[in-house]
Scaffold this motif. Structure first.
Motif, PDB file in Angstrom:
ATOM      1  N   GLY A 190       0.783  -1.221   0.000  1.00  0.00           N
ATOM      2  CA  GLY A 190       0.000   0.000   0.000  1.00  0.00           C
ATOM      3  C   GLY A 190       0.813   1.269   0.000  1.00  0.00           C
ATOM      4  O   GLY A 190       2.040   1.251   0.181  1.00  0.00           O
ATOM      5  N   ASP A 191       0.112   2.388  -0.202  1.00  0.00           N
ATOM      6  CA  ASP A 191       0.664   3.745  -0.164  1.00  0.00           C
ATOM      7  C   ASP A 191       1.994   3.863  -0.913  1.00  0.00           C
ATOM      8  O   ASP A 191       3.028   4.185  -0.338  1.00  0.00           O
ATOM      9  N   PRO A 192       1.987   3.597  -2.235  1.00  0.00           N
ATOM     10  CA  PRO A 192       3.244   3.671  -2.990  1.00  0.00           C
ATOM     11  C   PRO A 192       3.813   5.084  -3.018  1.00  0.00           C
ATOM     12  O   PRO A 192       3.100   6.059  -3.257  1.00  0.00           O
ATOM     13  N   GLN A 193       5.107   5.186  -2.749  1.00  0.00           N
ATOM     14  CA  GLN A 193       5.850   6.436  -2.830  1.00  0.00           C
ATOM     15  C   GLN A 193       6.971   6.260  -3.851  1.00  0.00           C
ATOM     16  O   GLN A 193       7.265   5.142  -4.281  1.00  0.00           O
ATOM     17  N   PRO A 194       7.635   7.326  -4.276  1.00  0.00           N
ATOM     18  CA  PRO A 194       8.650   7.185  -5.326  1.00  0.00           C
ATOM     19  C   PRO A 194       9.796   6.244  -4.968  1.00  0.00           C
ATOM     20  O   PRO A 194      10.336   5.580  -5.857  1.00  0.00           O
ATOM     21  N   SER A 195      10.177   6.158  -3.703  1.00  0.00           N
ATOM     22  CA  SER A 195      11.318   5.314  -3.330  1.00  0.00           C
ATOM     23  C   SER A 195      10.957   4.282  -2.276  1.00  0.00           C
ATOM     24  O   SER A 195      11.845   3.693  -1.659  1.00  0.00           O
ATOM     25  N   SER A 196       9.666   4.047  -2.055  1.00  0.00           N
ATOM     26  CA  SER A 196       9.275   3.174  -0.953  1.00  0.00           C
ATOM     27  C   SER A 196       7.917   2.535  -1.211  1.00  0.00           C
ATOM     28  O   SER A 196       7.041   3.147  -1.833  1.00  0.00           O
ATOM     29  N   ALA A 240       8.900   9.481  -9.927  1.00  0.00           N
ATOM     30  CA  ALA A 240       9.687  10.487  -9.209  1.00  0.00           C
ATOM     31  C   ALA A 240       8.865  11.757  -9.021  1.00  0.00           C
ATOM     32  O   ALA A 240       7.953  12.059  -9.805  1.00  0.00           O
ATOM     33  N   THR A 241       9.198  12.498  -7.991  1.00  0.00           N
ATOM     34  CA  THR A 241       8.381  13.646  -7.589  1.00  0.00           C
ATOM     35  C   THR A 241       8.123  14.614  -8.736  1.00  0.00           C
ATOM     36  O   THR A 241       6.998  15.081  -8.928  1.00  0.00           O
ATOM     37  N   GLY A 242       9.131  14.929  -9.517  1.00  0.00           N
ATOM     38  CA  GLY A 242       8.959  15.898 -10.599  1.00  0.00           C
ATOM     39  C   GLY A 242       8.686  15.291 -11.948  1.00  0.00           C
ATOM     40  O   GLY A 242       8.651  16.017 -12.964  1.00  0.00           O
ATOM     41  N   ALA A 243       8.453  13.973 -12.007  1.00  0.00           N
ATOM     42  CA  ALA A 243       8.292  13.292 -13.296  1.00  0.00           C
ATOM     43  C   ALA A 243       6.989  13.700 -13.979  1.00  0.00           C
ATOM     44  O   ALA A 243       5.945  13.812 -13.343  1.00  0.00           O
ATOM     45  N   GLN A 244       7.056  13.896 -15.273  1.00  0.00           N
ATOM     46  CA  GLN A 244       5.865  14.215 -16.067  1.00  0.00           C
ATOM     47  C   GLN A 244       5.224  12.909 -16.525  1.00  0.00           C
ATOM     48  O   GLN A 244       5.267  12.549 -17.701  1.00  0.00           O
ATOM     49  N   ALA A 245       4.646  12.189 -15.557  1.00  0.00           N
ATOM     50  CA  ALA A 245       4.037  10.893 -15.870  1.00  0.00           C
ATOM     51  C   ALA A 245       2.925  11.063 -16.899  1.00  0.00           C
ATOM     52  O   ALA A 245       2.146  12.020 -16.842  1.00  0.00           O
ATOM     53  N   ALA A 246       2.846  10.138 -17.841  1.00  0.00           N
ATOM     54  CA  ALA A 246       1.879  10.256 -18.936  1.00  0.00           C
ATOM     55  C   ALA A 246       0.488   9.791 -18.533  1.00  0.00           C
ATOM     56  O   ALA A 246      -0.512  10.330 -19.006  1.00  0.00           O
TER      57      ALA A 246
END
Length: 550
Positions: free
Chosen positions: A74-80, A168-174
């Motif tokens: 659960g609760d996916p984060q960029p590095s965890s 990643a925090t600043g990623a421009q995810a599509a």
């Protein structure tokens, strides 16, 4: 997690002292006094920090599969990511079939389902004070990646789960494809929709409340009408104590379709009322029990909820309090502000049913979120850099007239019963410049699609966002495509673009130019094996809010 000693789980032993303390100190001050708070914690078996731990059990002595309740993330984060399981070789027994001893659990996280390329591995301790649940926060992972995980203790290995990290925090995810689910009364039917969801291609599942129901479950499983099994009588009463809630989660999590959905996708969970008691508001119970008694029950319910969900340490309750509201990001594509509209709300006006709004419900001092959470939400919008601002929460946000009278009745348990609170939130969204607002909702056992209007009584007013309401998994039993009030609701609420009363879930795909919602339904849940179909599909464009059927 700090080891702690095992303490009594029987709140009734301490109720007289707590009632006396509450009479002396007053309703609101009760929890702020150290002695009373300590008594409350003791009554629900909350381990004391720094206390000596239980002895360790040699895992080789576990002679039956301990992973009967499955695994989850659960609760996916960029590095965890957060990994969860609970050891319970005999799940329908109070202790899960294990002694009051610590158990060492090994975990692995891999890049592939065969675990040939291990990304991280380690050990965790399953404490008896937490009924041998395990919450592993795995750090130092790559953003935007899919991972596979499993647990092992003694000679037993769990099934394989699939999870992922956020971009990643600043990623421009599509894109991001999410599913929203809610309201899964075990006694109302089979979790057929979960079986379909386990096969669906989604990145994350948002559970919007009523994961558990406090009501009794008969030996035949209620509407499931089992002929091949008999449930123990211990489920055939309402949940009140910590042991009651733990056992009820064990019953729910032995369902194979629910386990499959958890193993297939990471979940982001928030509660509504039934995880504790129907229609409670803060420390006010449905039956207006003394608040000091109800808070004992709430503490037990919150504790069992955390134990059985893929939640991080920051959500661990302290007595009857837990900060469940939190913020997640999917790169620069989406910000998710997960709300809790139960723990801090004012008591429902005019009771908790349908009523014409009046001075009591429209009192500007009333709140459904509490002042602190409301500020947190609006401040989060002001600092948001996301294209989509999504609010997963519990009860219907948009105005919903329940009849065609000039002064129509509204639900006092939903945001309609807290209209000043809703106006403050919408004013905050406008002042923050939120262009692409989406609210995700559960609770009502039907699928809705609303345009969120600047003035709900003026269909020509500006559309500020959209609300997607996920129907129930099972609650309400089979339902119908067009409930008896379908014509009334659609006529009374021109901003209501879709209404379906069958069971299932909804998927929402967020993209750079639009969002698409697909309402997935099954024809029946009182018999297993129903096929899934798409009952309706809608899009809303970036920068031009408003739902359009496709």
């Amino acid at each position: 997690m700090t080891p702690a000693s095992h303490q009594s789980s029987q709140p009734s032993q301490h109720a007289p002292e707590l009632r006396a303390a509450a009479r002396h100190l007053g309703r609101r001050r009760f929890l702020t006094v150290t002695g009373a708070a300590a008594a409350l914690a003791f009554a629900v078996n909350l381990p004391a920090a720094g206390a000596a731990s239980a002895a360790e059990l040699d895992a080789r002595r576990i002679t039956a599969d301990p992973f009967t309740l499955g695994i989850a993330s659960g609760d996916p984060q960029p590095s965890s990511v957060l990994l969860w399981t609970r050891l319970a070789p005999r799940p329908y027994e109070a202790d899960g079939g294990l002694p009051a001893s610590r158990v060492t659990v090994h975990w692995e996280l891999a890049h592939d389902a065969r675990f040939r390329r291990i990304a991280r591995r380690g050990t965790a301790t399953a404490h008896p004070e937490f009924r041998h649940t395990v919450h592993v926060e795995v750090p130092h992972l790559d953003p935007g990646r899919e991972y596979y995980y499993r647990f092992r203790t003694g000679s037993w290995t769990s099934g394989t789960g699939r999870t992922r990290t956020a971009p990643a925090t600043g990623a421009q995810a599509a894109r991001l494809k999410l599913a929203a689910v809610s309201c899964q009364a075990y006694h109302d039917g089979y979790y057929t929709a979960y079986g379909h969801l386990a096969q669906d291609d989604v990145d994350v599942v948002f559970h919007l409340g009523d994961y558990l129901y406090e009501y009794a479950v008969t030996s035949a499983g209620g509407a499931r009408a089992y002929t091949d099994r008999v449930l123990p009588d211990l489920f055939n009463h309402e949940t009140v104590t910590l042991e009651d809630y733990r056992l009820r989660y064990a019953l729910y999590k032995t369902d194979p379709d629910l386990r499959a959905a958890h193993a297939a996708h990471p979940f982001v969970v928030t509660w509504d009322d039934h995880e504790t008691e129907n229609n409670y508001a803060d420390d006010v119970s449905e039956n207006e029990d003394p608040p000091e008694e109800f808070l004992l029950r709430r503490a037990a319910a919150y504790r069992a909820y955390w134990e059985h969900q893929p939640l991080r340490r920051t959500q661990l309750p302290q007595g009857p309090d837990a900060q469940l509201y939190r913020r997640l990001h999917w790169g620069r594509l989406a910000q998710f502000d997960v709300l809790d509209t139960r723990q801090y709300r004012s008591n429902q006006a005019y009771g908790d049913g349908a009523h014409v709004p009046g001075p009591e419900s429209d009192d500007p001092a009333r709140t459904i979120t509490g002042a602190t959470q409301e500020r947190w939400l609006i401040n989060g919008w002001r600092s948001s850099r996301a294209l989509w601002n999504v609010v997963p929460q519990q009860v219907t946000f948009s105005q919903r007239k329940l009849d065609l009278n000039p002064a129509a009745k509204l639900s006092m348990d939903a945001w309609d019963g807290y209209r000043a609170s809703r106006q403050r939130v919408l004013a905050g969204a406008k002042s923050a410049g939120v262009d692409n607002l989406m609210v995700l909702t559960g609770d009502v056992h039907v699928g809705y699609a609303f345009d969120i209007k600047d003035d709900f009584d003026d269909p020509s007013s500006r559309t500020l966002g959209t609300e997607i309401v996920a129907t129930s998994l099972t609650s309400g039993k089979d339902g119908s495509e067009k409930p008896s009030n379908w014509a009334t609701y659609t006529k009374a609420n021109p901003h209501l673009k879709f209404y379906n009363g069958q069971r299932g879930y909804v998927t929402v795909e967020l993209g750079r130019s639009q969002a698409r919602a697909d309402f997935k339904t099954v024809a029946a849940v009182t018999t297993p094996g129903a096929a899934i179909r798409t009952a309706g599909s809608f899009v809303t464009e970036v920068g031009e809010q408003g739902l359009r059927e496709v």
